[in-house]
Design a protein around this motif. Structure first.
Motif, PDB file in Angstrom:
ATOM      1  N   SER A  90       0.843  -1.194   0.000  1.00 47.00           N
ATOM      2  CA  SER A  90       0.000   0.000   0.000  1.00 47.00           C
ATOM      3  C   SER A  90       0.881   1.247   0.000  1.00 47.00           C
ATOM      4  O   SER A  90       2.030   1.211   0.430  1.00 47.00           O
ATOM      5  CB  SER A  90      -0.905   0.017   1.241  1.00 47.00           C
ATOM      6  OG  SER A  90      -0.137   0.274   2.389  1.00 47.00           O
ATOM      7  N   SER A 132       2.034   2.230   3.478  1.00 45.04           N
ATOM      8  CA  SER A 132       3.144   1.408   3.972  1.00 45.04           C
ATOM      9  C   SER A 132       4.456   1.803   3.297  1.00 45.04           C
ATOM     10  O   SER A 132       5.508   1.872   3.942  1.00 45.04           O
ATOM     11  CB  SER A 132       2.887  -0.075   3.709  1.00 45.04           C
ATOM     12  OG  SER A 132       1.805  -0.531   4.466  1.00 45.04           O
ATOM     13  N   ARG A 185       5.290   4.693   2.118  1.00 44.42           N
ATOM     14  CA  ARG A 185       5.734   5.946   2.731  1.00 44.42           C
ATOM     15  C   ARG A 185       6.350   5.706   4.102  1.00 44.42           C
ATOM     16  O   ARG A 185       7.353   6.300   4.460  1.00 44.42           O
ATOM     17  CB  ARG A 185       4.535   6.869   2.924  1.00 44.42           C
ATOM     18  CG  ARG A 185       4.300   7.806   1.797  1.00 44.42           C
ATOM     19  CD  ARG A 185       3.129   8.667   2.216  1.00 44.42           C
ATOM     20  NE  ARG A 185       2.712   9.517   1.126  1.00 44.42           N
ATOM     21  CZ  ARG A 185       1.511  10.059   1.064  1.00 44.42           C
ATOM     22  NH1 ARG A 185       0.626   9.823   2.019  1.00 44.42           N
ATOM     23  NH2 ARG A 185       1.196  10.846   0.061  1.00 44.42           N
ATOM     24  N   ALA A 186       5.706   4.828   4.877  1.00 39.19           N
ATOM     25  CA  ALA A 186       6.219   4.555   6.225  1.00 39.19           C
ATOM     26  C   ALA A 186       7.576   3.857   6.139  1.00 39.19           C
ATOM     27  O   ALA A 186       8.465   4.110   6.944  1.00 39.19           O
ATOM     28  CB  ALA A 186       5.228   3.713   7.014  1.00 39.19           C
ATOM     29  N   LEU A 224       8.534   2.213   9.472  1.00 42.18           N
ATOM     30  CA  LEU A 224       8.058   0.821   9.482  1.00 42.18           C
ATOM     31  C   LEU A 224       9.282  -0.065   9.258  1.00 42.18           C
ATOM     32  O   LEU A 224       9.969   0.072   8.256  1.00 42.18           O
ATOM     33  CB  LEU A 224       7.007   0.624   8.376  1.00 42.18           C
ATOM     34  CG  LEU A 224       6.433  -0.779   8.200  1.00 42.18           C
ATOM     35  CD1 LEU A 224       5.813  -1.295   9.486  1.00 42.18           C
ATOM     36  CD2 LEU A 224       5.375  -0.781   7.093  1.00 42.18           C
ATOM     37  N   LYS A 249       8.697  11.914  -5.495  1.00 41.54           N
ATOM     38  CA  LYS A 249       7.539  12.724  -5.871  1.00 41.54           C
ATOM     39  C   LYS A 249       6.405  11.875  -6.415  1.00 41.54           C
ATOM     40  O   LYS A 249       5.242  12.100  -6.085  1.00 41.54           O
ATOM     41  CB  LYS A 249       7.960  13.775  -6.905  1.00 41.54           C
ATOM     42  CG  LYS A 249       8.702  14.935  -6.234  1.00 41.54           C
ATOM     43  CD  LYS A 249       9.575  15.739  -7.162  1.00 41.54           C
ATOM     44  CE  LYS A 249       8.863  16.522  -8.219  1.00 41.54           C
ATOM     45  NZ  LYS A 249       9.768  17.515  -8.847  1.00 41.54           N
ATOM     46  N   ASN A 282       4.775  10.718  -3.140  1.00 40.13           N
ATOM     47  CA  ASN A 282       4.139  12.035  -3.064  1.00 40.13           C
ATOM     48  C   ASN A 282       4.760  12.928  -1.992  1.00 40.13           C
ATOM     49  O   ASN A 282       4.059  13.671  -1.303  1.00 40.13           O
ATOM     50  CB  ASN A 282       2.634  11.930  -2.817  1.00 40.13           C
ATOM     51  CG  ASN A 282       1.914  11.413  -4.030  1.00 40.13           C
ATOM     52  OD1 ASN A 282       1.419  10.290  -4.016  1.00 40.13           O
ATOM     53  ND2 ASN A 282       1.901  12.191  -5.093  1.00 40.13           N
ATOM     54  N   VAL A 283       6.056  12.824  -1.828  1.00 41.92           N
ATOM     55  CA  VAL A 283       6.752  13.760  -0.936  1.00 41.92           C
ATOM     56  C   VAL A 283       7.973  14.299  -1.692  1.00 41.92           C
ATOM     57  O   VAL A 283       8.395  13.726  -2.684  1.00 41.92           O
ATOM     58  CB  VAL A 283       7.216  13.113   0.394  1.00 41.92           C
ATOM     59  CG1 VAL A 283       6.038  12.532   1.149  1.00 41.92           C
ATOM     60  CG2 VAL A 283       8.270  12.054   0.152  1.00 41.92           C
ATOM     61  N   LYS A 297      -0.443  -1.098  -4.327  1.00 45.03           N
ATOM     62  CA  LYS A 297      -1.849  -1.541  -4.298  1.00 45.03           C
ATOM     63  C   LYS A 297      -2.776  -0.436  -4.757  1.00 45.03           C
ATOM     64  O   LYS A 297      -2.594   0.704  -4.370  1.00 45.03           O
ATOM     65  CB  LYS A 297      -2.231  -1.911  -2.866  1.00 45.03           C
ATOM     66  CG  LYS A 297      -1.989  -3.347  -2.509  1.00 45.03           C
ATOM     67  CD  LYS A 297      -2.526  -3.617  -1.090  1.00 45.03           C
ATOM     68  CE  LYS A 297      -1.549  -4.518  -0.357  1.00 45.03           C
ATOM     69  NZ  LYS A 297      -1.862  -4.677   1.052  1.00 45.03           N
TER      70      LYS A 297
END
Lengths: 420, 129
Positions: B27, B30, B32-33, B39, B65, B69-70, B129
């Motif tokens: 996902s 996840s 991103r984490a 994580l 990006k 998305n950061v 996902k």
């Protein structure tokens, strides 16, 4: 009795922290450790040991006779602002991390540069799932306050050479920088953002002359003793941190144990800061604002009057990245020692003979502009200019004669910082 | 899944993992984490090892990006906050796509990203996902 038991507990805490810190420090020197015969039977060293550090030097020049971090108003300015840090962390299994950092900070007379254990703790993740986690930390942890307190001595994590002094000024730094105890932390991730928290029960670090000078403005015959305190922060990050919110609060308690002959009685100090923080991050610019309320209570000292004041602080800050290597920022930063007395008039009226004309020591309004250049990923240079109305966050140690201070003053500072 | 666009990486790229990683999809939160270094374990409990290219590498910028998305500066600040407060660790930095391939291929639990043209069967592709 009270002092003895708290000393005993203090010893216990120090031992517990040593127990955590020593293996980390030993593990950080793998080569010599492996050569020592009595250590050769240890299992092979894990590969996820990390060592990082930083070193920075600043120069400050201020107008009038207003000194900030050393004799900055002298002709040559002040080089009395230096920061060094070295940390090690390791994660022997995915649920467990050990971390420790030593720091030396020189910042005028209030911070003479002695090396101290900044943090040292073990972190155990009790539960870790696809969308959430829950864990516990034991030892000495940084106090989670606002966006910057946890890493306030690390130039690369700050938005400017000097953090907004309204919230992150040096007197509260001593009380709120770190504490020994237990934190719980957790996180919940979803499409609607990430919610996380950390907080727990701690004893503030109040040993030593520095803490005393910070709390009382001078040395006293007795000493401060830490008492059970609470600290916590909740963060909400939207869209991977494009929008960040945080609310943090601490309730820090300490007592005073008088010396043999001491006009100051066994009083108590309670410091309760609450900080609201918000940030918006776009590709080129970031907007940040924080608002703090500080409740400060001094009770039963007899030698001086009980005090019960609410301080207020806030700032607005905009940063713009011209290129990945060049960044500029502007900030407006307001500090009020007592929010019910924003110009210090009531404070002057209490003792007009001694305080006449010094109401401006009860506030500070700082307009700052600054620039940052990342020369390499490891080395940066910064410069910034402050135009300040008020002397609220100037240290009494660097400015022993209050009568010398001017209400409107300027500060220029540059910094070079290296990290690895 | 949309592959890379004009944002710096001219070729297509994928999220790659060591073959020891059982997951085939992941996902976005996840991911991103994981790259935010918050994580630390795969669902089976094994340790995650994160590999990234330097902050100014076009593929790192594009990946940050487009997939996370950061912006790279946000990742850098987040890692610094973890490293210098003791609450986390930094990812391992590799200096070239070749090194990314060898490190992810040889490190159990590893995750990274790589141009499709540089990939081979020593690494698996992870789909969002």
């Amino acid at each position: 009795m009270c002092s003895r038991s708290s000393k005993g507990q203090g010893l216990l805490y120090r031992r517990a922290i040593l127990l955590i810190a020593v293996p980390i420090i030993l593990w950080s020197f793998p080569a010599p450790a492996q050569k020592l015969p009595f250590l050769s039977s240890l299992p092979p060293l894990p590969h996820n040991l990390q060592i990082h550090g930083f070193a920075s030097q600043s120069w400050l020049m201020s107008s009038d006779k207003n000194n900030f971090f050393g004799k900055s108003s002298s002709d040559g300015g002040s080089f009395d602002f230096r920061e060094f840090g070295l940390n090690a962390s390791m994660r022997p299994v995915s649920r467990l991390q050990f971390s420790a950092q030593m720091i030396s900070r020189t910042a005028g007379k209030g911070s003479p540069g002695n090396i101290r254990l900044d943090y040292g703790f073990m972190d155990y993740t009790y539960f870790s799932g696809e969308a959430s986690q829950l864990g516990i930390r034991l030892g000495r942890m940084k106090t989670p306050l606002g966006f910057y307190n946890d890493t306030r001595d690390v130039p690369f994590t700050r938005p400017s050479i000097l953090l907004p002094q309204s919230i992150y000024f040096d007197r509260t730094r001593k009380l709120a920088i770190a504490a020994d105890g237990m934190h719980l932390y957790g996180e919940y991730r979803s499409d609607f953002g990430d919610l996380s928290f950390q907080g727990g029960v701690v004893r503030p670090l109040v040993r030593g002359d520095e803490a005393e000078a910070a709390v009382f403005g001078r040395q006293l015959p007795g000493h401060l003793s830490p008492e059970i305190s609470y600290t916590g922060r909740v963060n909400y990050d939207l869209d991977g941190g494009r929008i960040r919110f945080a609310v943090s609060a601490s309730h820090l308690n300490m007592g005073y144990v008088p010396g043999m002959v001491d006009p100051v009685h066994a009083g108590t100090i309670r410091f309760t800061p609450v900080i609201f923080s918000a940030q918006y991050n776009a590709e080129r610019w970031s907007l940040t604002t924080e608002y703090a309320l500080r409740h400060l209570e001094y009770n039963n000292f007899v030698a001086f009057k009980d005090m019960n004041i609410w301080g207020e602080s806030y700032y607005f800050q905009g940063a713009y990245r011209f290129t990945p290597d060049w960044e500029g920022f502007v900030r407006y930063d307001v500090y009020l020692a007592d929010r019910s007395d924003p110009h210090g008039t009531k404070w002057v009226a209490e003792q007009p003979a001694q305080r006449a004309g010094q109401g401006f020591s009860r506030f500070a309004k700082d307009i700052t502009v600054g620039i940052r250049w990342n020369v390499t990923p490891e080395f940066m240079l910064r410069a910034e200019y402050h135009n300040v109305n008020g002397t609220g966050w100037l240290s009494t140690l660097d400015n022993p004669n209050r009568g010398d201070l001017s209400q409107r003053w300027d500060l220029f500072t540059i910094l070079g910082s290296y990290r690895f | 899944m949309i592959h890379c666009s004009s944002a710096g990486a001219d070729e297509g790229y994928e999220i790659i993992a060591n073959p020891s990683v059982a997951e085939k999809t992941i996902s976005k939160s996840s991911l991103r984490a994981i790259f935010g270094m918050r994580l630390h374990a795969w669902p089976d409990g094994s340790a995650i090892r994160v590999f990234v290219l330097p902050d100014d590498a076009p593929l790192h910028i594009a990946f940050s990006k487009e997939k996370l998305n950061v912006f790279p500066y946000q990742l850098r600040l987040a890692w610094d906050r973890l490293v210098f407060s003791g609450t986390g660790q930094a990812p391992d930095i590799v200096n070239s796509p070749e090194e990314m391939l060898t490190k992810v291929a040889s490190t159990p639990g590893a995750i990274g990203y790589l141009y499709k043209s540089r990939m081979d069967d020593r690494v698996n592709v992870l789909q969002i996902k």
